[in-house]
Structures are given as C-alpha cells and as structure tokens.
Design a protein around this motif. Structure first.
Motif, PDB file in Angstrom:
ATOM      1  N   TYR A 110       0.589  -1.017  -0.084  1.00 35.48           N
ATOM      2  CA  TYR A 110      -0.214   0.108   0.073  1.00 35.48           C
ATOM      3  C   TYR A 110       0.752   1.461   0.089  1.00 35.48           C
ATOM      4  N   THR A 168      -5.276   1.057   4.584  1.00 31.16           N
ATOM      5  CA  THR A 168      -4.233   1.279   4.488  1.00 31.16           C
ATOM      6  C   THR A 168      -4.667   1.386   2.195  1.00 31.16           C
ATOM      7  N   ARG A 169      -3.953   2.079   1.907  1.00 31.87           N
ATOM      8  CA  ARG A 169      -4.578   2.696   0.050  1.00 31.87           C
ATOM      9  C   ARG A 169      -3.821   2.533  -0.691  1.00 31.87           C
ATOM     10  N   TRP A 170      -4.133   1.670  -1.472  1.00 36.52           N
ATOM     11  CA  TRP A 170      -3.389   1.216  -2.774  1.00 36.52           C
ATOM     12  C   TRP A 170      -4.066   2.610  -3.666  1.00 36.52           C
TER      13      TRP A 170
END
Length: 175
Positions: free
Chosen positions: A19, A61-63
């Motif tokens: 991420y 949590t980021r993509w």
C-alpha cells in the motif's frame, strides 16, 4: 477497549498486501483523523505523541487508484466539516460527475481521490439519520466498493457496506 491500538494492530496485519499510505479516524466527542504516506510504522511515528481516549474508530491502508500517494490522499476522508468520515476500497466510477455536482453546490475538495466525494455525499444527504444518508449514497455511486461510514453526530454507529469487494469486520467479546 481503546480503539487506537486495536486498529493499528489490524493495519499492521495487512502490511503484506502492499500500500502507499495508512490512516485512522477516532471518535470521542470530536472526530480526529490522522493519516500518513508510507508504512503503518510511519503513521505510528507521526502520531507517537498523541493521546487517545476513543472506543470507536476506523482505519485503512490505501493503494492509489485516484491521486498520487500523499498524506492528503490517504484515507480516511471527510467532508469539509470533518463530521462525516469514510474509508473505501474499490473505485467509484461516476466520481467525476458527482464531484462536479457537489462543487456546483459549494463543496470544496482537498484530495485527488474518488473516495472524498463519498464523504461529501454522506454529509449532503445527512438529515439526522445516518442509515438513510448511507442508503442515498449507495443509490448515487456506481462502481465496486467496500465502505465504512462514521459520523460524529451518531458516535455509537459505524455502517459497513460492500459491492463486489471484500469486507472484514472484527468484533471483540463484549464489544
């Protein structure tokens, strides 16, 4: 129990996925959003001196799908008032049309993400009933998603929903 440590522990368990940023939103009277580009440990270092007393919170949590990796584009996202918060996994396909409609109504955006429009829609539709506002949001957006909604005006509720994406919910004993 204190939400912060539980959420951080959960985010660390997701580190294997890869991420670009992580963040948390905690609610105890005021809604506090803390987010950081990089690993969960970067978020922990960033908020090391903060004191928390909250039993309600969300984390993410980021993509990157919309917007470059940055602190501003990290989740959670809120409306301008900071009272309506969401985390999102997926893609809102009609986000640009919706964003333009919200801008025409006077909404101001700070991120480059499709997710921020969900928080603004949530605020726009809210009339004292969180469930009804979320239902209206879901009728408006197009795409695939897992979403978690949190509202400072209804501090004992989190609303989770999904369409074509996975969603995991943890519940502690007696919590």
């Amino acid at each position: 129990r204190e939400a912060y440590s539980i959420i951080i522990k959960g985010l660390k368990r997701l580190e294997y996925r890869g991420y670009d940023s992580s963040g948390i939103a905690l609610l105890n009277g005021d809604l506090k959003i803390l987010k950081k580009k990089g690993k969960v440990s970067d978020l922990e270092d960033f908020i090391a001196d903060e004191k928390f007393q909250s039993t309600v919170g969300i984390g993410h949590t980021r993509w990157a799908t919309h917007g470059r990796p940055s602190d501003i584009n990290a989740h959670p996202h809120a409306d301008e008032s900071g009272q309506f918060v969401v985390v999102h996994n997926g893609i809102i396909e009609n986000y640009m049309v919706l964003k333009n409609e919200l801008i025409a109504k006077g909404h101001k955006f700070i991120s480059e993400t499709d997710t921020e429009i969900v928080a603004h829609l949530f605020a726009d539709y809210y009339d004292g009933n969180m469930e009804e506002a979320v239902k209206k949001v879901l009728k408006t957006i197009e795409g695939s998603y897992s979403l978690v909604f949190m509202c400072a005006k209804e501090p004992d509720k989190l609303i989770c929903t999904k369409k074509s994406n996975p969603l995991v919910i943890g519940l502690g004993e007696g919590e």
